[in-house]
Scaffold this motif. Structure first.
Motif, PDB file in Angstrom:
ATOM      1  N   THR A 180       3.903 -10.636 -10.087  1.00 38.27           N
ATOM      2  CA  THR A 180       4.768 -10.043  -9.557  1.00 38.27           C
ATOM      3  C   THR A 180       4.783  -9.196  -9.729  1.00 38.27           C
ATOM      4  O   THR A 180       4.907  -7.719  -8.576  1.00 38.27           O
ATOM      5  CB  THR A 180       5.739 -10.800  -9.578  1.00 38.27           C
ATOM      6  N   LEU A 181       4.171  -8.022 -10.566  1.00 40.51           N
ATOM      7  CA  LEU A 181       4.370  -7.206 -11.507  1.00 40.51           C
ATOM      8  C   LEU A 181       3.405  -6.366 -10.960  1.00 40.51           C
ATOM      9  O   LEU A 181       3.741  -5.389 -10.723  1.00 40.51           O
ATOM     10  CB  LEU A 181       5.013  -6.828 -12.830  1.00 40.51           C
ATOM     11  N   VAL A 182       2.071  -6.465 -11.094  1.00 44.58           N
ATOM     12  CA  VAL A 182       1.396  -5.857 -11.087  1.00 44.58           C
ATOM     13  C   VAL A 182       0.847  -6.116  -9.590  1.00 44.58           C
ATOM     14  O   VAL A 182       0.836  -4.611  -8.716  1.00 44.58           O
ATOM     15  CB  VAL A 182      -0.395  -6.750 -10.879  1.00 44.58           C
ATOM     16  N   SER A 183       1.245  -6.783  -8.745  1.00 44.16           N
ATOM     17  CA  SER A 183       1.984  -6.260  -7.201  1.00 44.16           C
ATOM     18  C   SER A 183       2.901  -5.207  -6.940  1.00 44.16           C
ATOM     19  O   SER A 183       2.666  -4.380  -5.657  1.00 44.16           O
ATOM     20  CB  SER A 183       2.492  -8.222  -6.344  1.00 44.16           C
ATOM     21  N   MET A 184       3.781  -5.734  -7.475  1.00 42.67           N
ATOM     22  CA  MET A 184       5.336  -4.938  -6.850  1.00 42.67           C
ATOM     23  C   MET A 184       4.543  -2.907  -7.078  1.00 42.67           C
ATOM     24  O   MET A 184       5.128  -2.072  -6.811  1.00 42.67           O
ATOM     25  CB  MET A 184       6.471  -5.107  -7.927  1.00 42.67           C
ATOM     26  N   VAL A 185       3.663  -3.040  -8.302  1.00 40.51           N
ATOM     27  CA  VAL A 185       3.285  -1.668  -8.734  1.00 40.51           C
ATOM     28  C   VAL A 185       2.442  -1.191  -8.600  1.00 40.51           C
ATOM     29  O   VAL A 185       2.216  -0.340  -8.116  1.00 40.51           O
ATOM     30  CB  VAL A 185       3.285  -1.287 -10.020  1.00 40.51           C
ATOM     31  N   GLY A 186       1.358  -1.670  -8.059  1.00 38.88           N
ATOM     32  CA  GLY A 186      -0.175  -1.972  -7.554  1.00 38.88           C
ATOM     33  C   GLY A 186      -0.525  -2.299  -6.582  1.00 38.88           C
ATOM     34  O   GLY A 186      -0.465  -1.230  -6.061  1.00 38.88           O
ATOM     35  N   ILE A 187      -0.115  -3.033  -6.045  1.00 42.17           N
ATOM     36  CA  ILE A 187      -0.553  -2.367  -5.016  1.00 42.17           C
ATOM     37  C   ILE A 187       0.396  -2.106  -3.996  1.00 42.17           C
ATOM     38  O   ILE A 187       0.423  -1.423  -3.013  1.00 42.17           O
ATOM     39  CB  ILE A 187      -0.793  -4.632  -4.358  1.00 42.17           C
ATOM     40  N   VAL A 188       1.727  -2.464  -4.327  1.00 43.24           N
ATOM     41  CA  VAL A 188       2.816  -1.370  -2.944  1.00 43.24           C
ATOM     42  C   VAL A 188       2.461   0.126  -3.445  1.00 43.24           C
ATOM     43  O   VAL A 188       2.231   0.884  -2.000  1.00 43.24           O
ATOM     44  CB  VAL A 188       3.714  -1.591  -3.842  1.00 43.24           C
ATOM     45  N   TYR A 189       1.769   0.592  -4.412  1.00 44.98           N
ATOM     46  CA  TYR A 189       1.474   1.954  -4.084  1.00 44.98           C
ATOM     47  C   TYR A 189       0.331   2.679  -3.927  1.00 44.98           C
ATOM     48  O   TYR A 189      -0.055   3.539  -3.210  1.00 44.98           O
ATOM     49  CB  TYR A 189       1.382   1.966  -6.003  1.00 44.98           C
ATOM     50  N   ILE A 190      -0.745   1.417  -3.212  1.00 45.35           N
ATOM     51  CA  ILE A 190      -2.194   1.515  -2.750  1.00 45.35           C
ATOM     52  C   ILE A 190      -1.549   1.046  -0.878  1.00 45.35           C
ATOM     53  O   ILE A 190      -1.683   2.815  -0.224  1.00 45.35           O
ATOM     54  CB  ILE A 190      -2.966   0.152  -2.858  1.00 45.35           C
ATOM     55  N   GLN A 191      -0.600   0.815  -0.923  1.00 45.30           N
ATOM     56  CA  GLN A 191      -0.265   0.464   0.005  1.00 45.30           C
ATOM     57  C   GLN A 191       0.755   1.781   0.610  1.00 45.30           C
ATOM     58  O   GLN A 191       0.598   2.582   2.399  1.00 45.30           O
ATOM     59  CB  GLN A 191       0.641  -0.504   0.545  1.00 45.30           C
ATOM     60  N   ASP A 192       0.747   2.881   0.052  1.00 41.89           N
ATOM     61  CA  ASP A 192       1.921   3.946   0.243  1.00 41.89           C
ATOM     62  C   ASP A 192       1.463   5.286   0.214  1.00 41.89           C
ATOM     63  O   ASP A 192       2.082   5.683   0.884  1.00 41.89           O
ATOM     64  CB  ASP A 192       3.649   2.889  -0.778  1.00 41.89           C
ATOM     65  N   ASN A 193       0.266   5.314  -0.507  1.00 42.52           N
ATOM     66  CA  ASN A 193       0.155   6.766  -0.795  1.00 42.52           C
ATOM     67  C   ASN A 193      -2.129   6.340  -0.545  1.00 42.52           C
ATOM     68  O   ASN A 193      -2.103   6.898  -0.636  1.00 42.52           O
ATOM     69  CB  ASN A 193      -0.309   7.002  -2.540  1.00 42.52           C
ATOM     70  N   VAL A 194      -2.118   5.115  -0.440  1.00 42.26           N
ATOM     71  CA  VAL A 194      -4.109   4.493   0.016  1.00 42.26           C
ATOM     72  C   VAL A 194      -3.889   4.569   1.890  1.00 42.26           C
ATOM     73  O   VAL A 194      -4.789   5.529   2.121  1.00 42.26           O
ATOM     74  CB  VAL A 194      -4.839   4.577  -0.948  1.00 42.26           C
ATOM     75  N   SER A 195      -3.713   3.024   1.929  1.00 48.78           N
ATOM     76  CA  SER A 195      -4.337   3.113   3.351  1.00 48.78           C
ATOM     77  C   SER A 195      -3.116   1.251   3.255  1.00 48.78           C
ATOM     78  O   SER A 195      -3.304   0.678   2.185  1.00 48.78           O
ATOM     79  CB  SER A 195      -5.415   2.569   3.128  1.00 48.78           C
ATOM     80  N   TRP A 196      -2.695   1.007   4.498  1.00 50.12           N
ATOM     81  CA  TRP A 196      -2.297  -0.550   4.001  1.00 50.12           C
ATOM     82  C   TRP A 196      -3.072  -1.428   4.634  1.00 50.12           C
ATOM     83  O   TRP A 196      -3.594  -2.358   3.636  1.00 50.12           O
ATOM     84  CB  TRP A 196      -1.045  -0.377   5.318  1.00 50.12           C
ATOM     85  N   GLY A 197      -4.110  -1.169   5.051  1.00 51.91           N
ATOM     86  CA  GLY A 197      -5.456  -1.672   5.273  1.00 51.91           C
ATOM     87  C   GLY A 197      -5.998  -2.112   4.081  1.00 51.91           C
ATOM     88  O   GLY A 197      -6.038  -3.518   3.424  1.00 51.91           O
ATOM     89  N   LEU A 198      -6.291  -1.688   3.445  1.00 45.69           N
ATOM     90  CA  LEU A 198      -7.295  -1.667   2.020  1.00 45.69           C
ATOM     91  C   LEU A 198      -5.465  -2.418   0.733  1.00 45.69           C
ATOM     92  O   LEU A 198      -6.501  -3.332  -0.011  1.00 45.69           O
ATOM     93  CB  LEU A 198      -7.011  -0.542   1.069  1.00 45.69           C
ATOM     94  N   PRO A 351       6.377  15.987  -8.979  1.00 44.94           N
ATOM     95  CA  PRO A 351       5.949  16.569  -8.131  1.00 44.94           C
ATOM     96  C   PRO A 351       5.081  16.155  -7.085  1.00 44.94           C
ATOM     97  O   PRO A 351       5.564  16.340  -5.275  1.00 44.94           O
ATOM     98  CB  PRO A 351       5.390  17.921  -8.632  1.00 44.94           C
ATOM     99  N   ARG A 352       3.975  16.108  -7.523  1.00 46.78           N
ATOM    100  CA  ARG A 352       3.023  14.962  -6.519  1.00 46.78           C
ATOM    101  C   ARG A 352       3.146  13.165  -6.055  1.00 46.78           C
ATOM    102  O   ARG A 352       2.180  12.919  -6.011  1.00 46.78           O
ATOM    103  CB  ARG A 352       1.487  15.797  -7.261  1.00 46.78           C
ATOM    104  N   PHE A 353       4.355  12.871  -7.424  1.00 51.94           N
ATOM    105  CA  PHE A 353       4.074  11.842  -7.566  1.00 51.94           C
ATOM    106  C   PHE A 353       5.915  10.939  -7.090  1.00 51.94           C
ATOM    107  O   PHE A 353       6.236  11.748  -8.146  1.00 51.94           O
ATOM    108  CB  PHE A 353       3.797  10.738  -9.133  1.00 51.94           C
ATOM    109  N   GLN A 354       5.498   9.933  -6.361  1.00 51.45           N
ATOM    110  CA  GLN A 354       6.939   9.424  -6.441  1.00 51.45           C
ATOM    111  C   GLN A 354       7.189   7.653  -6.137  1.00 51.45           C
ATOM    112  O   GLN A 354       5.838   7.830  -5.471  1.00 51.45           O
ATOM    113  CB  GLN A 354       7.717   9.780  -4.169  1.00 51.45           C
TER     114      GLN A 354
END
Length: 553
Positions: A180-198, A351-354
Motif C-alpha cells: 500500500t505504501l509503495v502504491s501511495m508513494v510510487g505509482i501515485v507519483y508517476i500518475q501525477d508527474n509522468v503519465s496516468w497511462g503508465l 521548488p521543483r517537487f510537490q
C-alpha cells in the motif's frame, strides 16, 4: 471445510512451500488495487473534468464497495466455489478492469477534451465515456472483493499449527501495508508527474504478476471443500420461530433440539435462555418435526438450540456493532475531503517537487503502523504491570472513539485557517492557497493512532464474542462497518450539499470547516451512545456450559 482427498503418492499439500506464492500474490494484488484507487479523485477531476465534490462522492462509493464486497467473496469461497476459484476469477476480473481504466487514460476518444487553465467552463464526459469509466471501476472493485479476505483465509488454511498461522498473518499484513505504501508513494507519483497511462499500466502489471504467482502455486495448495453457509442456519431460526409462534414453549430441556457432537454427546446450555424468548420457538420439537431415526424432517421448521443461541448472541452484539458505523463515517468522509483540501494547498517540498494530493493518507498508514508497534511493545505491557490486567477490547475501541473525534475537531480548525488564508488573499474557487499541506498532518496522525486502537479492538471483540459457527467472519465485520460508513458518508455529504452552501464546487467559496464540526458533534453523540451500550453489554460466558448425553433430534 474438509480438505480435498489426495491421490496415493501425491506430494503433501500446504505448509511453508505455499508461503512465497501467497505472499507474492498478496503483494501484486494490493499494489494493483492501491495503484488505481488511491488517486482516483484526482484522476476524475483532472482527466474527466468531474466536479470536485462529485469526484469525492464517486470515490466514497468505490471505497465503500471495496470494503463491503469482500464479505460476498468470502461467503462464495467458504460455502459454494472454494477459495482457489474465487481468487483466480476475481484477479482476472480485476486485471480486465484495470486494463479498461488504462485505456481511458491513454485513448483520447475515451475521455473528454482537456480543460485548459483559466477556462471557465469545461466539457464533461459523454454518457459513453462515463459508462466505460464506471465499468472499469466496477470490474476493478469486484476483483478486490474476491481476493482481500479470501486470500488471508486460504493462507491460514495451509497451516495446522496456530503459531505458524500467526506468523503467516504477521507477514500477510506487513506485505499489505508495504504494498500500500509503495502504491501511495510510487505509482501515485508517476500518475501525477509522468503519465496516468503508465501509472495504471504498472497497476495492471502488478495484478498480472500476482495472478501468475497464485496460479503457479496451485499444485502445492491444500484446498478445502466448501461447506454449507452458517448464515443459512441463522436465517432458519427466524423462519422456524415465526412458523411456530403460536406453540407453547416448554421448560423441559428434552423438548428442544440439541446440536449433535462427536461421540454422541451434546454441548448445550442447561436450559434455553430467557432473553429474546420468541426465538426459542425455532428449537421447540413439535409433532412431525422429526423422522423415525431422530433426524430433522423439515430443516426450515426446526433448528438446533445452538443455532438459536447463536442468533441471540448476534442480536446482543448488534448495538455495539452499530456504534462502529458512525465511528468510521467521519474517517470515510475525511479521506475524500482531505484530497480536495490538498489540491487547494501548497504541496511543495522543494521548488521543483510537490507531494501528490492522493498520497496524503500515507500519514494515516504510517501513524497506524508505528502506533501498533508502540501499543503492542510498550503501552499494553506497561498497562498490565500497573493494573495486573489487560485493557478489554471495548476499552480499546473507546480510545479510538476519542481520538477520531479529536481528529475531526483538528480538521475543522485547520480548514478554518485555510479558508481564512484564502479570503485574506482574495482566492476563490479551487485556487491554491499559500498554506502548506503539512498543516493537515497532525489530524491524519491522530486518526491513524485512533485506528491502531480501534481496529484491533474491534477484531478482538467480534472474534471473542461471535458464535463459533461464524467466527471466520468476525474480522470481516469491521469491513462491513467501513463499507456502510463510506455509503453513509456519501449520503451525509450529499445532504449537506443540498441543504447548505458549505460544499460548492470551489471549496474556497464554501465552509468545509462546518462539515468537520458536524462530524465532530455526530462523533460525540455516537460516543455517548457507545458508552451506554458498552456499559450494558456483558461479555459472553463460555465457561458455564456442560456436556451431557442425549439422543439425536
Amino acid at each position: 471445510m474438509d480438505a480435498e482427498p489426495q491421490p496415493f503418492g501425491a506430494p503433501k499439500k500446504g505448509g511453508w512451500v505455499t508461503f512465497p506464492f501467497l505472499i507474492a500474490t498478496m503483494a501484486g494484488l494490493t499494489l494493483a488495487a492501491g495503484g488505481w484507487s488511491n488517486n482516483i479523485i484526482v484522476y476524475l477531476i483532472n482527466e474527466f473534468n468531474i466536479k470536485s465534490i462529485d469526484a469525492a462522492q464517486i470515490a466514497n462509493i468505490v471505497n465503500g464497495c471495496m470494503a463491503l464486497f469482500p464479505i460476498l467473496g468470502a461467503i462464495l469461497a467458504d460455502s459454494y466455489l472454494g477459495s482457489f476459484i474465487v481468487i483466480s476469477v476475481s484477479s482476472l476480473i480485476s486485471m480486465v478492469g484495470i486494463l479498461v481504466l488504462t485505456l481511458t487514460s491513454t485513448l483520447d476518444t475515451l475521455k473528454p477534451t482537456p480543460c485548459e487553465n483559466g477556462q471557465s467552463t469545461c466539457t464533461g464526459p459523454s454518457k459513453a465515456q462515463i459508462g466505460i469509466l464506471y465499468t472499469s471501476l466496477a470490474l476493478s472493485t469486484v476483483g478486490v472483493a474476491g481476493t482481500r479476505f479470501t486470500l488471508a483465509a486460504m493462507g491460514a488454511d495451509q497451516f495446522h499449527n496456530p503459531k505458524h498461522q500467526g506468523v503467516f498473518f504477521n507477514w500477510y499484513f506487513f506485505t499489505m501495508y508495504a504494498a500500500t505504501l509503495v502504491s501511495m508513494v510510487g505509482i501515485v507519483y508517476i500518475q501525477d508527474n509522468v503519465s496516468w497511462g503508465l501509472g495504471y499500466g504498472l497497476s495492471g502489471a502488478a495484478n498480472l504478476i500476482g495472478l501468475a504467482a497464485f496460479v503457479l502455486g496451485r499444485r502445492y495448495y491444500q484446498l478445502l471443500k466448501p461447506q454449507d453457509s452458517p448464515f443459512t442456519g441463522l436465517a432458519c431460526v427466524l423462519v422456524a420461530a415465526f412458523r411456530k409462534r403460536k406453540a407453547l414453549l416448554s421448560l423441559k430441556i428434552e423438548d428442544y433440539c440439541q446440536e449433535p457432537q462427536p461421540g454422541g454427546t451434546k454441548l448445550v446450555s442447561a436450559t434455553p435462555t430467557s432473553s429474546f424468548k420468541f426465538l426459542n420457538h425455532a428449537a421447540l420439537v413439535t409433532p412431525g418435526d422429526l423422522n423415525s431415526d431422530g433426524s430433522i424432517n423439515k430443516p426450515w421448521n426446526l433448528c438446533t438450540l445452538q443455532q438459536v443461541e447463536d442468533l441471540k448472541t448476534l442480536i446482543r452484539i448488534s448495538p455495539i456493532w452499530s456504534t462502529g458505523i458512525l465511528l468510521h463515517t467521519p474517517i470515510a468522509t475525511q479521506m475524500s475531503l482531505v484530497v480536495l483540501q490538498a489540491l487547494a494547498m501548497d504541496r511543495h517540498l522543494r521548488p521543483r517537487f510537490q507531494i501528490p494530493a492522493g498520497t496524503m493518507m500515507i500519514f494515516v498508514t504510517i501513524s497506524t503502523s508505528i502506533s501498533l508497534a508502540i501499543i503492542d511493545r510498550f503501552l499494553l505491557p506497561t498497562f498490565h504491570k500497573l493494573t495486573r490486567t489487560s485493557p478489554t477490547p471495548l476499552k480499546r475501541i473507546g480510545v479510538g472513539h476519542v481520538l477520531t473525534i479529536s481528529s475531526m475537531a483538528l480538521s475543522a480548525l485547520v480548514e478554518s485557517k485555510r479558508l481564512t488564508t484564502a479570503r485574506t488573499h482574495n482566492l476563490t474557487g479551487n485556487s491554491i492557497v499559500p498554506l502548506s499541506v503539512f498543516w493537515m498532518v497532525p489530524q491524519l496522525v491522530v486518526v491513524g493512532v485512533g485506528e491502531a486502537f480501534m481496529f484491533p479492538g474491534q477484531v478482538m471483540f467480534y472474534y471473542q464474542e461471535f458464535p463459533k459457527s461464524i467466527k471466520s467472519t468476525a474480522a470481516a465485520m469491521v469491513a462491513v462497518l467501513i463499507g456502510i460508513a463510506f455509503y453513509l458518508g456519501t449520503a451525509v455529504v450529499d445532504f449537506i450539499r443540498k441543504t447548505t452552501g458549505w460544499l460548492p464546487d470551489g471549496i474556497n467559496d464554501g465552509r468545509m470547516d462546518n462539515v468537520y464540526w458536524v462530524l465532530t458533534i455526530a462523533g460525540l453523540v455516537n460516543f455517548g451512545y457507545y458508552l451506554v451500550c458498552s456499559w450494558m453489554y456483558k461479555y459472553q460466558n463460555v465457561e458455564n456450559k456442560e456436556v451431557i448425553s442425549s439422543n439425536p433430534c
